[in-house]
Design a protein around this motif. Structure first.
Motif, PDB file in Angstrom:
ATOM      1  N   MET A  57      -8.371  18.438  -2.173  1.00  0.00           N
ATOM      2  CA  MET A  57      -7.474  18.897  -3.228  1.00  0.00           C
ATOM      3  C   MET A  57      -8.064  18.629  -4.610  1.00  0.00           C
ATOM      4  SD  MET A  57      -5.012  20.267  -1.628  1.00  0.00           S
ATOM      5  CE  MET A  57      -4.566  20.347   0.103  1.00  0.00           C
ATOM      6  N   ARG A  58      -8.732  17.486  -4.752  1.00  0.00           N
ATOM      7  CA  ARG A  58      -9.308  17.109  -6.040  1.00  0.00           C
ATOM      8  C   ARG A  58     -10.458  18.029  -6.439  1.00  0.00           C
ATOM      9  NH1 ARG A  58     -12.975  13.000  -7.633  1.00  0.00           N
ATOM     10  NH2 ARG A  58     -13.333  12.490  -5.453  1.00  0.00           N
ATOM     11  N   ARG A  59     -11.219  18.492  -5.450  1.00  0.00           N
ATOM     12  CA  ARG A  59     -12.410  19.292  -5.730  1.00  0.00           C
ATOM     13  C   ARG A  59     -12.159  20.802  -5.704  1.00  0.00           C
ATOM     14  NH1 ARG A  59     -17.179  16.339  -5.358  1.00  0.00           N
ATOM     15  NH2 ARG A  59     -16.788  14.122  -4.965  1.00  0.00           N
ATOM     16  N   SER A  60     -11.055  21.227  -5.160  1.00  0.00           N
ATOM     17  CA  SER A  60     -10.823  22.662  -4.983  1.00  0.00           C
ATOM     18  C   SER A  60     -10.892  23.468  -6.282  1.00  0.00           C
ATOM     19  CB  SER A  60      -9.483  22.898  -4.279  1.00  0.00           C
ATOM     20  OG  SER A  60      -8.408  22.382  -5.036  1.00  0.00           O
ATOM     21  N   PRO A  61     -10.473  22.933  -7.448  1.00  0.00           N
ATOM     22  CA  PRO A  61     -10.627  23.728  -8.671  1.00  0.00           C
ATOM     23  C   PRO A  61     -12.084  24.063  -8.981  1.00  0.00           C
ATOM     24  CG  PRO A  61      -9.016  21.997  -9.025  1.00  0.00           C
ATOM     25  CD  PRO A  61      -9.673  21.705  -7.711  1.00  0.00           C
ATOM     26  N   ALA A  62     -13.012  23.178  -8.623  1.00  0.00           N
ATOM     27  CA  ALA A  62     -14.435  23.460  -8.842  1.00  0.00           C
ATOM     28  C   ALA A  62     -14.933  24.519  -7.876  1.00  0.00           C
ATOM     29  CB  ALA A  62     -15.262  22.186  -8.693  1.00  0.00           C
ATOM     30  N   TRP A  63     -14.270  24.655  -6.733  1.00  0.00           N
ATOM     31  CA  TRP A  63     -14.665  25.673  -5.753  1.00  0.00           C
ATOM     32  C   TRP A  63     -13.980  27.015  -6.005  1.00  0.00           C
ATOM     33  CZ3 TRP A  63     -13.228  21.990  -1.123  1.00  0.00           C
ATOM     34  CH2 TRP A  63     -14.099  20.885  -1.121  1.00  0.00           C
ATOM     35  N   GLY A  64     -12.983  27.025  -6.892  1.00  0.00           N
ATOM     36  CA  GLY A  64     -12.268  28.266  -7.190  1.00  0.00           C
ATOM     37  C   GLY A  64     -11.245  28.646  -6.143  1.00  0.00           C
ATOM     38  N   THR A  65     -10.724  27.664  -5.399  1.00  0.00           N
ATOM     39  CA  THR A  65      -9.790  27.965  -4.321  1.00  0.00           C
ATOM     40  C   THR A  65      -8.376  27.510  -4.675  1.00  0.00           C
ATOM     41  OG1 THR A  65     -10.165  25.852  -3.208  1.00  0.00           O
ATOM     42  CG2 THR A  65     -11.598  27.692  -2.591  1.00  0.00           C
ATOM     43  N   GLY A  68     -11.290  22.293 -20.727  1.00  0.00           N
ATOM     44  CA  GLY A  68     -12.378  21.898 -19.853  1.00  0.00           C
ATOM     45  C   GLY A  68     -12.215  22.503 -18.468  1.00  0.00           C
ATOM     46  N   ARG A  69     -13.313  22.574 -17.746  1.00  0.00           N
ATOM     47  CA  ARG A  69     -13.313  23.087 -16.376  1.00  0.00           C
ATOM     48  C   ARG A  69     -13.920  22.043 -15.465  1.00  0.00           C
ATOM     49  NH1 ARG A  69     -17.083  27.252 -16.021  1.00  0.00           N
ATOM     50  NH2 ARG A  69     -18.057  26.398 -17.885  1.00  0.00           N
ATOM     51  N   LEU A  70     -13.449  22.015 -14.233  1.00  0.00           N
ATOM     52  CA  LEU A  70     -13.996  21.084 -13.258  1.00  0.00           C
ATOM     53  C   LEU A  70     -15.272  21.661 -12.655  1.00  0.00           C
ATOM     54  CD1 LEU A  70     -13.045  18.312 -12.194  1.00  0.00           C
ATOM     55  CD2 LEU A  70     -12.260  19.490 -10.138  1.00  0.00           C
ATOM     56  N   ALA A  71     -16.281  20.815 -12.508  1.00  0.00           N
ATOM     57  CA  ALA A  71     -17.563  21.244 -11.947  1.00  0.00           C
ATOM     58  C   ALA A  71     -18.058  20.193 -10.958  1.00  0.00           C
ATOM     59  CB  ALA A  71     -18.599  21.443 -13.051  1.00  0.00           C
ATOM     60  N   GLU A  72     -18.712  20.643  -9.905  1.00  0.00           N
ATOM     61  CA  GLU A  72     -19.283  19.761  -8.891  1.00  0.00           C
ATOM     62  C   GLU A  72     -20.807  19.882  -8.948  1.00  0.00           C
ATOM     63  OE1 GLU A  72     -17.744  18.855  -4.516  1.00  0.00           O
ATOM     64  OE2 GLU A  72     -18.889  20.715  -4.565  1.00  0.00           O
ATOM     65  N   VAL A  73     -21.475  18.773  -9.032  1.00  0.00           N
ATOM     66  CA  VAL A  73     -22.929  18.786  -9.199  1.00  0.00           C
ATOM     67  C   VAL A  73     -23.613  19.237  -7.911  1.00  0.00           C
ATOM     68  CG1 VAL A  73     -24.973  17.387  -9.672  1.00  0.00           C
ATOM     69  CG2 VAL A  73     -22.848  16.967 -10.937  1.00  0.00           C
ATOM     70  N   LEU A  74     -24.461  20.246  -8.036  1.00  0.00           N
ATOM     71  CA  LEU A  74     -25.288  20.713  -6.925  1.00  0.00           C
ATOM     72  C   LEU A  74     -26.696  20.150  -6.977  1.00  0.00           C
ATOM     73  CD1 LEU A  74     -24.304  24.517  -6.898  1.00  0.00           C
ATOM     74  CD2 LEU A  74     -23.410  22.708  -5.428  1.00  0.00           C
ATOM     75  N   ARG A  80     -21.457  23.656  -9.700  1.00  0.00           N
ATOM     76  CA  ARG A  80     -20.611  24.706  -9.133  1.00  0.00           C
ATOM     77  C   ARG A  80     -19.255  24.645  -9.819  1.00  0.00           C
ATOM     78  NH1 ARG A  80     -18.694  24.851  -2.749  1.00  0.00           N
ATOM     79  NH2 ARG A  80     -17.431  26.767  -2.826  1.00  0.00           N
ATOM     80  N   THR A  81     -18.773  25.793 -10.310  1.00  0.00           N
ATOM     81  CA  THR A  81     -17.450  25.885 -10.904  1.00  0.00           C
ATOM     82  C   THR A  81     -16.691  27.025 -10.234  1.00  0.00           C
ATOM     83  OG1 THR A  81     -17.953  27.492 -12.653  1.00  0.00           O
ATOM     84  CG2 THR A  81     -18.470  25.171 -13.105  1.00  0.00           C
ATOM     85  N   ALA A  82     -15.461  27.212 -10.649  1.00  0.00           N
ATOM     86  CA  ALA A  82     -14.635  28.270 -10.062  1.00  0.00           C
ATOM     87  C   ALA A  82     -15.211  29.660 -10.296  1.00  0.00           C
ATOM     88  CB  ALA A  82     -13.217  28.196 -10.632  1.00  0.00           C
ATOM     89  N   THR A  83     -16.090  29.789 -11.292  1.00  0.00           N
ATOM     90  CA  THR A  83     -16.665  31.108 -11.593  1.00  0.00           C
ATOM     91  C   THR A  83     -18.094  31.260 -11.072  1.00  0.00           C
ATOM     92  OG1 THR A  83     -17.364  30.298 -13.769  1.00  0.00           O
ATOM     93  CG2 THR A  83     -15.233  31.399 -13.634  1.00  0.00           C
ATOM     94  N   GLY A  84     -18.605  30.258 -10.375  1.00  0.00           N
ATOM     95  CA  GLY A  84     -19.953  30.354  -9.828  1.00  0.00           C
ATOM     96  C   GLY A  84     -20.821  29.174 -10.233  1.00  0.00           C
ATOM     97  N   GLU A  85     -22.133  29.339 -10.058  1.00  0.00           N
ATOM     98  CA  GLU A  85     -23.073  28.277 -10.396  1.00  0.00           C
ATOM     99  C   GLU A  85     -23.583  28.460 -11.829  1.00  0.00           C
ATOM    100  OE1 GLU A  85     -26.201  28.213  -7.536  1.00  0.00           O
ATOM    101  OE2 GLU A  85     -24.859  27.881  -5.824  1.00  0.00           O
ATOM    102  N   GLU A  86     -23.817  27.342 -12.488  1.00  0.00           N
ATOM    103  CA  GLU A  86     -24.332  27.389 -13.850  1.00  0.00           C
ATOM    104  C   GLU A  86     -25.014  26.063 -14.175  1.00  0.00           C
ATOM    105  OE1 GLU A  86     -20.952  26.598 -16.923  1.00  0.00           O
ATOM    106  OE2 GLU A  86     -20.048  27.707 -15.248  1.00  0.00           O
ATOM    107  N   TYR A  87     -25.799  26.063 -15.224  1.00  0.00           N
ATOM    108  CA  TYR A  87     -26.458  24.841 -15.682  1.00  0.00           C
ATOM    109  C   TYR A  87     -25.665  24.265 -16.856  1.00  0.00           C
ATOM    110  CZ  TYR A  87     -30.579  25.669 -12.803  1.00  0.00           C
ATOM    111  OH  TYR A  87     -31.432  25.843 -11.739  1.00  0.00           O
TER     112      TYR A  87
END
Length: 245
Positions: free
Chosen positions: A104-112, A187-193, A206-213
């Motif tokens: 649940m905590r990470r789902s915003p970074a996955w866009g779900t 701000g947006r939630l992001a998970e480090v790849l 990784r964010t809800a809109t895809g991968e970015e640096y």
């Protein structure tokens, strides 16, 4: 909609409203091409049962909806690999289940979107997109028909929404009003790849809109799977284990 036994309601007014809202949201996601991922680390049969309900159209003329039960020992890792922006994750679990809390905590970074079904102590508001909860401390509730009734109704109401195509596309402008998640100063939630190779490099996230640096100078050293709050191409802070997006 109130479902009752002779002496007590099974689905009261508040839960009925929650079910209706979750069904409409789920129908819209399915209409846009979503896959439903189902986890239940404590009660694996519930994960299989929910997935079967959605993928197996037992009523003549109803749609088979893409739904998969994730039942390996680490459902968080499974969701991370499987889920894509626009998908939905349903969890059937208690509020203190650590893997589900992580999902649940990470789902915003996955866009779900997320739907959490459970009983006992209720998760904090905002923990999931939709919370379908039985306010009972009876430890036998998950083994009774109340959970099954909830997700049966969720399945049936989702199909009811499909019978009204006008409901499947939101009519409001997502960018209308004073606050807009996409355009506003949020701000947006992001998970480090991939962490930076050097101090001068950016981290791949990784964010809800895809991968970015993003630049991680402010937060310092980061590791794979760290959660960050990012804005304007830079990480502002690290989100700890108890953080809820």
């Amino acid at each position: 909609m109130t479902v009752t036994l002779p002496d007590a309601p099974l689905i009261g007014d508040e839960l009925s409203a929650d079910l209706a809202a979750a069904a409409l949201s789920l129908a819209r996601r399915f209409a846009a091409g979503a896959t439903l991922w189902v986890v239940s680390p404590q009660w694996e049969p519930h994960a299989h049962h929910v997935a079967v309900e959605f993928v197996h159209p037992v009523i003549m003329g109803k749609r088979a909806l893409p739904s998969v039960a994730l039942v390996e020992p680490d459902p968080l890792a499974q969701c991370r690999v499987a889920a894509r922006p626009g998908d939905v994750i349903i969890a059937v679990a208690s509020a203190d289940q650590p893997q589900v809390r992580g999902i649940m905590r990470r789902s915003p970074a996955w866009g779900t979107d997320t739907i959490w079904i459970g009983s006992g102590e209720r998760p904090p508001a905002g923990t999931a997109t939709h919370i379908l909860w039985v306010p009972s401390d009876d430890p036998m509730v998950p083994a009774t028909g109340r959970f099954v009734l909830m997700y049966h109704l969720l399945w049936e109401l989702t199909h009811v929404c499909f019978e009204h195509p006008g409901l499947l596309t939101p009519t409001t402008d997502d960018c209308a009003g004073e606050s807009c998640v996409t355009c506003g100063d949020e701000g947006r939630l992001a998970e480090v790849l991939l962490p930076p190779a050097t101090a001068l490099d950016s981290a791949l996230v990784r964010t809800a809109t895809g991968e970015e640096y993003v630049d991680v100078t402010v937060v310092g050293e980061v590791s794979v799977d760290d959660l960050l709050l990012v804005h304007g191409g830079a990480a502002l802070t690290r989100i700890g284990d108890e953080g809820v997006a």
